[in-house]
Design a protein around this motif. Structure first.
Motif, short mmCIF file in Angstrom:
data_model
loop_
_atom_site.label_atom_id
_atom_site.label_comp_id
_atom_site.label_asym_id
_atom_site.label_seq_id
_atom_site.Cartn_x
_atom_site.Cartn_y
_atom_site.Cartn_z
N THR A 247 45.57 -24.57 18.82
CA THR A 247 46.86 -25.21 18.52
C THR A 247 47.17 -26.32 19.50
O THR A 247 46.97 -26.17 20.71
N MET A 248 47.63 -27.45 18.98
CA MET A 248 48.26 -28.47 19.81
C MET A 248 49.56 -28.86 19.13
O MET A 248 49.57 -29.58 18.13
N ALA A 249 50.66 -28.32 19.64
CA ALA A 249 51.99 -28.57 19.08
C ALA A 249 52.77 -29.47 20.03
O ALA A 249 52.71 -29.30 21.25
N GLU A 250 53.51 -30.41 19.46
CA GLU A 250 54.36 -31.30 20.24
C GLU A 250 55.79 -31.20 19.76
O GLU A 250 56.04 -31.02 18.57
N ASP A 251 56.73 -31.31 20.69
CA ASP A 251 58.14 -31.25 20.32
C ASP A 251 58.75 -32.64 20.21
O ASP A 251 59.96 -32.78 20.03
N ILE A 252 57.93 -33.68 20.31
CA ILE A 252 58.42 -35.05 20.20
C ILE A 252 57.95 -35.66 18.89
O ILE A 252 57.02 -35.16 18.23
N GLY A 253 58.60 -36.77 18.50
CA GLY A 253 58.17 -37.51 17.33
C GLY A 253 57.15 -38.56 17.72
O GLY A 253 56.49 -38.45 18.76
N ILE A 254 57.06 -39.62 16.92
CA ILE A 254 56.05 -40.65 17.20
C ILE A 254 56.52 -41.64 18.25
O ILE A 254 55.73 -42.43 18.75
N GLY A 255 57.80 -41.61 18.61
CA GLY A 255 58.31 -42.53 19.61
C GLY A 255 58.09 -43.97 19.20
O GLY A 255 58.39 -44.37 18.07
N GLY A 256 57.53 -44.76 20.08
CA GLY A 256 57.29 -46.17 19.77
C GLY A 256 55.89 -46.44 19.26
O GLY A 256 55.41 -47.58 19.34
N ALA A 323 64.28 -34.85 8.98
CA ALA A 323 65.37 -34.82 9.96
C ALA A 323 65.72 -33.39 10.31
O ALA A 323 65.50 -32.45 9.54
N GLY A 324 66.24 -33.20 11.50
CA GLY A 324 66.61 -31.86 11.94
C GLY A 324 67.18 -31.91 13.34
O GLY A 324 67.63 -32.95 13.82
N TRP A 325 67.15 -30.75 14.00
CA TRP A 325 67.69 -30.63 15.35
C TRP A 325 66.56 -30.28 16.31
O TRP A 325 65.75 -29.40 16.05
N GLY A 333 63.95 -38.04 10.60
CA GLY A 333 62.69 -37.68 10.00
C GLY A 333 61.68 -38.80 10.17
O GLY A 333 62.02 -39.92 10.58
N TYR A 334 60.43 -38.53 9.85
CA TYR A 334 59.37 -39.52 10.05
C TYR A 334 59.65 -40.80 9.25
O TYR A 334 59.46 -41.91 9.76
N LEU A 335 60.10 -40.65 8.01
CA LEU A 335 60.34 -41.82 7.17
C LEU A 335 61.53 -42.64 7.62
O LEU A 335 61.73 -43.76 7.14
N GLU A 336 62.33 -42.08 8.54
CA GLU A 336 63.49 -42.80 9.07
C GLU A 336 63.19 -43.46 10.42
O GLU A 336 64.05 -44.14 10.97
#
Length: 520
Positions: A247-256, A323-325, A333-336
């Protein structure tokens, strides 16, 4: 009988000093995040630990109107903010004296001629001996331009240098090395084309493909755990292991990283390199030695034995965060995300079930998963063992008892956990799962070096065991390409809430086999 030195030994071990010889490191893409947050601080940390030679020199190359002092100031700020070791003015002063900057475009022959002149001047003023390492911290589309310019300007060719100057490897001839950051292509064909491009200028032994996960202490400890201890090897096989989860899980999005990430996705970004390398280290046979060739040979054998079970609909899952918390904060969300097309089909979560066709692992599934915007950040390898064939307890005695597990935590809480059943104190026979933990931070007084520290010193010394060779890269793409092609044809993509555990399809993948993912 002469013992083969272990190249995985800590470089600080006084019995095996690993100090680089005279050299120049040329850093392309010096203005990027990787350079500022990882590479420049790692170079300072190596100097602070006494692992760089007195004349070590660093040359930055970028499309900026900087002079040497501008570059030194940027490096100073990066070191102050991100270095692992304490800041020492004397170390910085000495290191910065060898920092130079050459402005230019990758397509500009004049800039590379100026670079050639700069490193030759460093050979004379700082005694760097004609030894150059070129770090390509740039997008792969620029690789052909850069390596061709290095060849045209004579920078890639050590043949014309003075033959009697000795380098840090103990050799008599100057060396040239090139460091390539992942991704190594986006499929098998592009990986071969990229390799051909670099090979036209540099021989295989001079090419260092960086996978920073292989520089992590806890990843290297997988080999130590397996081959330095007799207690694990007898059960490290299909007779005792039910399945393996990586497993490699991240709690961040794609950032920049929108420009890089969209169109690449989680599988190409993480599974093809990091997770398949972890699989290889976990499943490989014992090498005859810890030389680069012996370790790589065993990893390649495993990767060539990996089989993707079919049909692919039943052994893969992919999703995209909605989207979420996250940590009490509302997130998009990713598309946003900025820079992401609203109709993007790029996955931010990928899971796949693999099989290894070997006597040791036949019938043992390996489940690999990675995702962004999950509940927490964790990277681990978990061997989940079979249930005992007979338990002389009543069902109520063991209703809270799961399977034994050996979990190797890569980040963030580096260590090893063993889960096993133990009797609950009291008069009744009740058994529950308990954990026995080993944590690096508690067992060793010294802090672990950053992955890039280890990898950079290996490049400068010319020690390649932690770098995947081209055969491993191509074998990894052979595993992933059929999955990517299937996803492209199928086009389905599940949404999952940010801050959760991933898409429902990933849970269904495990449930079909009567198993469940370890909780994040």
């Amino acid at each position: 009988m002469t013992k083969t030195p272990n190249p995985l030994r800590d470089p600080r071990d006084k019995r095996l000093p690993r100090v680089a010889g005279p050299c120049v490191l040329v850093l392309f893409g010096v203005t990027g995040d990787l350079s500022r947050k990882k590479l420049l601080p790692a170079i300072y940390d190596l100097a602070n630990r006494g692992l760089l030679p007195p004349g070590f020199s660093l040359v930055g190359f970028a499309r900026r109107d900087w002079d040497h002092q501008d570059f030194r100031q940027i490096a100073y700020e990066s070191v102050k903010e991100h270095a692992r070791t304490p800041f020492r003015e004397d170390v910085w002063t000495h290191l910065s004296e060898g920092m130079h900057f050459v402005p230019g475009e990758f397509s500009d022959p004049g800039a590379f001629d100026a670079l050639a002149m700069a490193v030759k001047e460093l050979d004379e003023s700082r005694g760097t001996g004609g030894n150059y390492a070129f770090y390509l911290s740039i997008p792969p589309k620029f690789f052909p331009q850069v390596v061709e310019q290095l060849q045209r300007s004579g920078l890639a060719d050590a043949a014309d240098e003075a033959p009697e100057r000795r380098d840090g490897d103990g050799g008599s001839r100057p060396w040239r090395r090139v460091v390539v950051e992942k991704p190594f292509g986006h499929d098998l064909q592009s990986a071969k084309e990229l390799n051909d491009t670099v090979h036209r200028v540099f021989p295989e032994e001079s090419i260092f493909r960086i996978d920073h996960y292989l520089g992590k202490e806890t990843v290297q400890n997988i080999l130590a755990l397996r081959f330095a201890n007799t207690m694990f090897e007898p059960i490290w096989n299909r007779s005792y292991v039910d399945h393996v989860q990586i497993t490699m899980a991240e709690d961040i999005g794609i950032g920049g990283r929108a420009g890089y990430y969209d169109g690449i996705g989680a599988a190409r970004d993480v599974i093809q390199n990091h997770l398949l390398q972890l699989l290889a280290l976990t499943a490989m046979e014992e090498p005859t030695s810890f030389s680069a060739e012996a370790v790589r040979e065993e990893k390649a054998k495993i990767l060539s034995s990996v089989r993707v079970p079919g049909p692919l609909d039943l052994c893969t899952a992919r999703g995209q965060y909605a989207a979420g918390w996250q940590g009490g904060v509302k997130v998009n969300g990713y598309l946003e995300e900025d820079g992401i097309p609203r109709d993007s089909r790029t996955e931010t979560y990928a899971a796949v079930k693999l099989q290894i066709d070997s006597r040791r692992w036949a019938g043992v599934p390996f489940y690999l998963r990675t995702g962004k915007r999950l509940s927490r950040r964790v990277t681990e390898v978990a061997l989940v063992f079979q249930q005992a064939p007979h338990q002389p307890f009543s069902q109520t005695d063991t209703e809270e008892l799961g399977s034994n597990a050996l979990v190797m935590r890569v980040q963030p809480d580096e260590g090893i956990t063993v889960r096993f059943g133990s009797k609950v104190p009291g008069t009744s026979m009740e058994i529950r799962d308990v954990n026995m933990d080993f944590a690096y931070g508690e067992s060793f007084t010294e802090s672990s070096p950053e992955a890039y520290e280890r990898l950079l010193i290996d490049v400068l010394i010319g020690d390649p065991p932690l770098f995947p060779r081209q055969e491993e890269v191509e074998l990894s793409w052979k595993i992933l390409d059929p999955i990517e092609e299937h996803w492209a044809e199928r086009g389905e993509l599940d949404q999952y809430k940010s801050g959760g555990y991933g898409p429902d399809s990933a849970d269904e993948l495990m449930a079909r086999d009567g198993r469940a993912w370890r909780r994040l």
